[in-house]
Design an enzyme around this catalytic site. Structure first.
Site, PDB file in Angstrom:
ATOM      1  CG  ASP A   8     -10.764 -79.294  26.069  1.00  0.00           C
ATOM      2  OD1 ASP A   8      -9.897 -78.448  26.362  1.00  0.00           O
ATOM      3  OD2 ASP A   8     -11.799 -79.497  26.738  1.00  0.00           O
ATOM      4  CG  HIS A   9      -4.189 -76.826  23.706  1.00  0.00           C
ATOM      5  ND1 HIS A   9      -3.260 -77.554  24.404  1.00  0.00           N
ATOM      6  CD2 HIS A   9      -3.512 -76.286  22.660  1.00  0.00           C
ATOM      7  CE1 HIS A   9      -2.073 -77.434  23.835  1.00  0.00           C
ATOM      8  NE2 HIS A   9      -2.202 -76.669  22.759  1.00  0.00           N
TER       9      HIS A   9
END
Lengths: 239, 420
Positions: free
Chosen positions: B395-396
């Site tokens: 999850d950036h």
């Protein structure tokens, strides 16, 4: 969906809470609730024909009428009630039963539902359900016998009175089934509170679900509805 | 004058008739749209039926206590100011139960029906039918109510363009509705339509939600697992004898992962609003494919506290329970990181979807022998080595490329230098 772990155990309050949530909340609602000893008849039932009123009086079992259809059920501290309230134009009530079967399967219980959406373990009933539709708001609720007093249940729902055949009003008759408690079918002991916690934890794992507790404004309005309707003899003992 | 035929509505799936228990109106009463007209009961359902139109009750055909089939006309309403006769209504409620496969298009047809009051209001304001179709209906069966149209008109006057129905009730946090997976209803002859089972629906919802929640990035490393392969060859017979279960690579991969998770707390975390929640416990979920085509992710609680044999037993027990549908709720929840082993299917690498509310998922690829350049003091040589790809989707929002890349490289390092 908001999830409510309802702490109140007064049948009249809780039935009023259901109608309040259906009417005044716009989103989806899930509520877990329990009643102290009570017998709850369906909207269109004849109380006298469904309930042994003498036994109920002697054993301090409250007699209440709910807003949904269906037959009479017995509640006590060993029974868990689940209510789903949603907005749906074409409800498929079977989906709620499937959700309950899934909840039971995580306890390792293989239960079966019949075409009335009642749920059975080995042919013995553990859950009954009923529904209410007001415009496009729908309410589905079900009982789950976890560790109820089954002898009280049988005695309370055993009325000796039958509605005379000359009676023209339409009454819904209860369908009686032999019952069992979920607890007797678990391989490991489990507290009802832990079962409730498991159900809620599972639901809260889904995005968009959150817990909700009644506000003071909610309980005031629910109590008003209880006083005006659900606690009255007019409503509960209507002929 | 136009007459509206009020029919017994279909209350729910599988309901074919209902008993009228109470009329709220009598002949001669004036009603407005949405007024409750009568109460119906079936064995289980109690329903209050509202009026889709405004007008005067002209005739009531069934008395309280009578049981009526769905679609039967129960009353006639004389609509006020009606210039449109409503023969269309007969296709709305009274339509015979359409066959399952075409149910969706039939419902679409229904949505296009407008009450005379709506048409009248729209006509007066110069609203076209095409415009009407863009307004979200809040009335019975999702139909447009007069109020919806009035709101639309006043918004249009005020220069607003978005047709938004004003919510009158207490608003609650409601998850935005998911796109309807079944919108594409065109099907050719011979196509098979399969209803999703409940688990499949949950999986579909969660996959979509994950992609909508987390900006996914996937990074891949190649791992030389030759040492790990020989370790397994050396120990598997003894392990089977002592432990009673086979030894595979997954316990080693879980152990290497938990070690790396301890060093990279942001990978063992959740994102809640504007906060990162770094999890204390390391609970590793293992994706298990089920025989019915579904997928479940049982969780090894406190995986960092378990030895290789403890992990092996835990994985074996959970996988068996998963396949026999015996998992308990606590065995599928609380995960903080997930591993999916598509190497089982001889797949090399992939871009797995994060299991929410976690923030990363590790895909384990197939181990195969490859020619590899090995540097030695005597110069480079080509040797046969066992190689595997590890794919990490993260999850950036919480993990940037440096952390994600370093984390999966750390797992690779542990596995490349495997010595037990």
């Amino acid at each position: 969906m908001v999830c409510i772990d309802n702490p109140y155990t007064d049948a009249y309050f809780n039935l009023a809470a259901e109608e309040y949530l259906l009417e005044h909340f716009s989103g989806d609602v899930f509520m877990l609730w329990q009643n102290e000893s009570s017998v709850i008849v369906g909207k269109n039932q004849n109380v006298q024909a469904e309930v042994n009123l003498d036994f109920a009086r002697e054993h301090h079992i409250k007699v209440a009428r709910r807003h949904t259809g269906g037959g009479a059920v017995y509640h006590d501290a060993g029974n868990l009630n689940l209510t789903f309230i949603e907005t749906d134009d074409r409800p498929d009530f079977g989906k709620y039963t499937k959700r309950i079967l899934t909840m039971l399967s995580v306890l390792g219980i293989q239960a079966q539902a019949d075409e009335r959406n009642s749920i059975y373990i080995d042919g013995l009933k553990i859950s009954g359900c009923a529904q209410f539709i007001r415009k496009n708001r729908i309410l589905f609720h079900a009982t789950l016998l976890f560790s109820s007093d089954l002898s009280n249940l049988n005695a309370t729902l055993n009325s000796l009175y039958t509605v005379p055949e000359t009676e023209t009003k339409h009454y819904v008759k209860s369908v009686k089934s032999p019952v069992t408690n979920i607890l007797d079918h678990l391989t490991e002991p489990l507290q009802l509170n832990d079962f409730k916690r498991m159900i809620l934890t599972d639901l809260l794992g889904n995005a968009g679900n959150s817990m909700y507790a009644f506000s003071r404004e909610d309980t005031t309005a629910i109590n008003r509805l209880k006083t005006e309707k659900y606690v009255t003899n007019n409503w509960n003992f209507q002929a | 004058m136009s007459i509206f035929e009020l029919k017994m509505p279909k209350l729910a799936e599988s309901i074919t008739e209902g008993t009228i228990v109470r009329w709220s109106v009598k002949v001669g009463d004036t009603i407005v749209e949405d007024d409750i007209l009568f109460e119906v009961t079936t064995a289980k359902v109690n329903a209050e039926v509202p009026s889709p139109v405004a007008g005067t009750i002209q005739k009531i055909f069934f008395q309280e206590g009578e049981t009526v089939e769905v679609g039967t006309v129960v009353a006639l309403v004389d609509m006020e100011g009606g210039e449109h006769t409503v023969e269309a209504e007969s296709t709305v409620v009274a339509a015979p139960e359409p066959p399952k496969a075409v149910a969706a298009p039939a419902l679409k047809e229904e949505a296009k029906w407008y009450s005379p009051a709506v048409l009248h209001t729209a006509k007066e304001a110069g609203i076209s039918t095409a415009e009407l179709e863009t307004i979200a209906g809040t009335g019975y069966l999702g139909r447009l109510s007069k109020k919806d149209v009035s709101n639309f008109i006043s918004q249009k006057k005020n220069g607003g363009s978005a047709p938004v129905a004003a919510p009158s009730k207490k608003l609650l946090p409601v998850h935005p509705p998911l796109p309807n997976f079944s919108t594409s209803t065109e099907s050719a002859a011979g196509d098979v339509i399969v209803e999703m089972d409940p688990v499949a629906r949950i999986i579909a919802d969660r996959m979509l939600q994950s992609k909508q929640t987390s900006p996914h990035v996937t990074t891949v490393v190649e791992v030389d697992v030759t040492k790990l392969v020989y370790w397994r060859i050396r120990h598997k017979a003894e392990f089977l004898q002592q432990e009673g279960i086979g030894l595979n690579y997954l316990p080693a991969i879980v152990e290497a992962t938990t070690k790396a998770l301890k060093e990279f707390p942001k990978v063992n975390a959740s994102v809640e609003g504007t906060r990162f929640i770094l999890k204390k416990q390391i609970n590793v979920g293992i994706a298990v494919a089920l025989d019915d085509g579904n997928l479940i992710v049982p969780v090894i609680q406190n995986a960092d506290k378990l030895s290789i044999s403890g992990l092996a037993h835990s994985i074996d027990t959970l996988a068996n329970k998963a396949r026999s549908n015996k998992l308990k709720l606590e065995e599928i929840q609380g995960g903080t990181f997930t591993i999916t082993n598509f190497g089982t299917f001889r797949n090399l690498f992939g871009t797995p979807i994060i299991n929410q509310p976690e923030v990363a998922i590790l895909g384990v690829g197939y181990i195969e022998k490859k020619p590899s350049v090995i540097e030695t003091p005597e110069g480079d040589v080509i040797a046969i080595r066992h190689k595997m790809y590890l794919s990490l989707s993260y999850d950036h929002r919480i993990i940037n490329g440096a952390v994600g890349g370093a984390f999966v490289k750390r797992i690779a390092d542990y596995l490349e230098n495997w010595e037990k």
